[in-house]
Design an enzyme around this catalytic site. Structure first.
Site, PDB file in Angstrom:
ATOM      1  N   HIS A 473      37.872  33.557  45.108  1.00  0.00           N
ATOM      2  CA  HIS A 473      38.038  34.955  45.501  1.00  0.00           C
ATOM      3  C   HIS A 473      37.101  35.851  44.695  1.00  0.00           C
ATOM      4  CE1 HIS A 473      40.343  36.263  41.900  1.00  0.00           C
ATOM      5  NE2 HIS A 473      40.923  35.073  41.953  1.00  0.00           N
ATOM      6  N   CYS A 492      42.717  30.413  39.521  1.00  0.00           N
ATOM      7  CA  CYS A 492      41.786  30.485  40.647  1.00  0.00           C
ATOM      8  C   CYS A 492      40.349  30.651  40.164  1.00  0.00           C
ATOM      9  CB  CYS A 492      42.165  31.637  41.572  1.00  0.00           C
ATOM     10  SG  CYS A 492      43.409  31.180  42.791  1.00  0.00           S
TER      11      CYS A 492
END
Length: 597
Positions: A473, A492
């Site tokens: 992301h 992440c």
């Protein structure tokens, strides 16, 4: 012969046939394509093969291979495989040469009895059944070990909680060894076909050979084994460093520095003490060499001689060899469909790479990965990217609610959430207005961050649905990409150029609104609808990987810190010797609601 005698004669013939069958007079059909050989040593082979240990092997316990070895000999009716006319077959000699050279494959030659083969071959001259059977059985065990280690690695990656499935590319070893290996005329070619078909893998093998040679040179030169003295503060060009000469030799060994030619006036008398002064000067050439070294070792490449740079230079080259060996081991773990994956994140390097047609590099991109501390390490796994979400929500994990939001709720009340761009939902995703801090803290309701440029996930996330809730992301903290070490996330992978990545991922994909070019992607991120999902027409394989050594786009060998300690764990397992862990352990999935970031 009368008709009355015929039944009796048939009965006698049937009895004789049965006797042959029960006494072994009739061989079962061979299940191998290999050239026939003698079964004269079957009685000596059978007890060796049936045992789970074989005395005389470097690692006598071969219980993990025993069923495979037994099938191998059953299928060939206990014919020997690696000897003819009392001598090793040419194929066997080629394999023995491969065993002795196993270090160039990143393996330990002694795992394959490298120093024992000459003695075994010498014993064959005595023509003793026991020696011939022992040689043949040992050869089969070691060929199977060698081929398996090159094919799927030595240790099952799930032992380290890596979610990588090696089982799909496993060979039927009895069949492969008997049909393909026993009569192979070109063993190096056979071995190359066993290994990962990856240019990156082959480059790493070449780098390993180079560093094995460098490590031997370092071991032969005592002055290169002495640690360089550290410094208390960085040394810049023109500064003094007492071991400048030794530094130059150390940099020259790996090719980062070339000593300047002797001056044409070298024979002229030199001022008193001038030699000592020159040997202590940190000049521009040394600084350039240090900068090259820093760039290859994930250090700030500014050419300044820092304590961290000296500490890295003092790492023995034998340790760099181990890093390359560990990288080759992990390459072998990858399933075939992921060996040349279009997207690969290398966690210790903090880099994402994208590959196009023919696995040619399209781009490299800096990334931020999971923190080393706090159980936020980004997991190692393979998966398929299936869709993107523009302007996503961030569903806050309960662990972060407890650690980072609960204290604010206790002090400021539930109004704190709205003032910081959060909202609260029920299990159906419906926004709630009347709720208490206790409901949030107990997990009765969920917290999510609203979309927008300040959202912790940024303006786009790239989804490959997995049990860890890990994905790529964007981020509202682009300043983190200027750091040389980038482990800051909760797990992440944050990407430096999300807009470019979205255009690359969506290349060739269009819908009623047209192509997904840069303008359209930018509009979707900056002013498009919230939480807008775009499915990929063709899923993209992605690997979240862990290599502390690889060959970069510049053709040079690069090394990275073992940030999660996985190299250390691998070496601890390998040091115990065979049989290496092969039992698959359950990878612990994420079981709590929420997204990492």
């Amino acid at each position: 012969m009368t008709l009355r005698q015929t039944p009796l004669r048939n009965a006698v013939a049937l009895f004789a046939l049965s006797a042959l069958l029960f006494t072994g007079g009739c061989k079962r059909k061979r299940k191998t394509k290999s050239v026939e050989n003698t079964d004269a040593y079957a009685d000596s082979l059978k007890p060796l093969v049936a045992a789970k240990t074989m005395q005389g092997l470097r690692w006598p316990n071969f219980a993990d291979y025993e069923p495979l070895v037994q099938t191998f000999y059953d299928d060939r009716n206990y014919e020997v495989a690696w000897i003819r006319d009392g001598k090793p077959t040419p194929t066997a000699l080629q394999f023995i040469a491969a065993f002795k050279d196993a270090e160039h494959k990143g393996l330990n030659p002694e795992d394959f009895d490298a120093t024992l083969w000459d003695g075994r071959i010498a014993k064959l001259a005595g023509k003793q059944d026991a020696d011939i059977a022992a040689y043949d059985a040992a050869m089969t065990v070691n060929v199977m070990r060698y081929i398996s280690d090159l094919r799927i690695g030595r240790v099952n990656p799930t032992h380290f909680n890596f979610d990588i499935n090696t089982q799909e590319k496993k060979y039927d070893l009895p069949e492969f060894v008997s049909d393909e290996a026993v009569d192979a005329t070109d063993v190096p070619k056979l071995i190359a076909g066993v290994e990962p078909d990856s240019e990156q893998y082959r480059q790493t093998e070449t780098a390993l050979a180079h560093y094995l040679d460098l490590a031997k040179k370092q071991a032969a030169m005592p002055d290169l084994q002495q640690p360089l003295p550290t410094v208390t503060k960085p040394v810049s060009v023109g500064g003094a460093y007492p071991a400048a000469g030794a530094l130059g030799k150390r940099l020259e060994l790996e090719g980062d520095y070339t000593a300047p030619p002797m001056s044409q006036t070298a024979g002229a008398p030199m001022p008193p003490n001038s030699a000592n002064v020159n040997m202590q000067v940190y000049d521009q050439a040394l600084s350039d060499g240090v900068k090259s070294y820093q760039d290859r070792h994930s250090l700030t490449a500014d050419g300044k001689l820092t304590p961290a740079t000296i500490a890295s230079l003092n790492v023995p080259l034998t340790d760099r060899v181990i890093q390359l060996q560990d990288s080759l081991e992990r390459w072998r773990w990858l399933p075939n469909e992921y060996v040349n994956a279009p997207l690969m994140v290398n966690l210790p390097e903090f880099v994402l790479r994208g590959f196009g047609e023919g696995h040619k590099l399209d781009f490299t991109m800096k990334v931020v990965v999971g923190k080393v501390v706090g159980e936020h390490q980004t997991p190692v796994f393979t998966h398929m990217m299936k869709y993107l979400i523009f302007r996503p929500y961030w569903n806050v994990p309960m662990s972060i609610v407890h650690k980072e939001l609960a204290g604010h709720l206790d002090k400021s009340g539930v109004g704190y959430l709205a003032s910081h761009n959060f909202e609260v939902t029920n299990g159906k995703g419906e926004v709630q207005s009347g709720f208490t801090a206790k409901q949030v803290e107990q997990g009765q309701l969920m917290v999510r961050e609203k979309p927008g440029p300040k959202n912790s996930l940024g303006l786009v996330k790239f989804m490959f649905p997995n049990e860890y809730d890990i994905y790529l992301h964007s981020t509202p903290q682009p300043e983190l990409f200027s750091r040389s070490r980038r482990d800051f996330s909760h797990g992440c992978v944050r990407v430096q150029q999300p807009m470019d990545l979205a255009v690359w991922v969506l290349k060739g994909q269009s819908d009623k609104d047209g192509d997904w070019d840069m303008d359209r992607v930018k509009a979707a991120m900056e002013s498009g609808p919230d939480n807008h999902q775009v499915n990929l027409k063709q899923p993209i394989p992605i690997v979240i990987f862990y290599l502390t050594a690889n060959v970069g786009e510049d053709g040079k060998t690069h090394f990275f810190d073992d940030i999660y300690g996985y190299d250390k764990q691998l070496q601890e397992v390998l040091a115990k010797g065979m049989p290496y862990p092969a039992t698959q352990q359950k990878v612990n999935p994420k079981t709590v609601f929420g997204d990492t970031n």
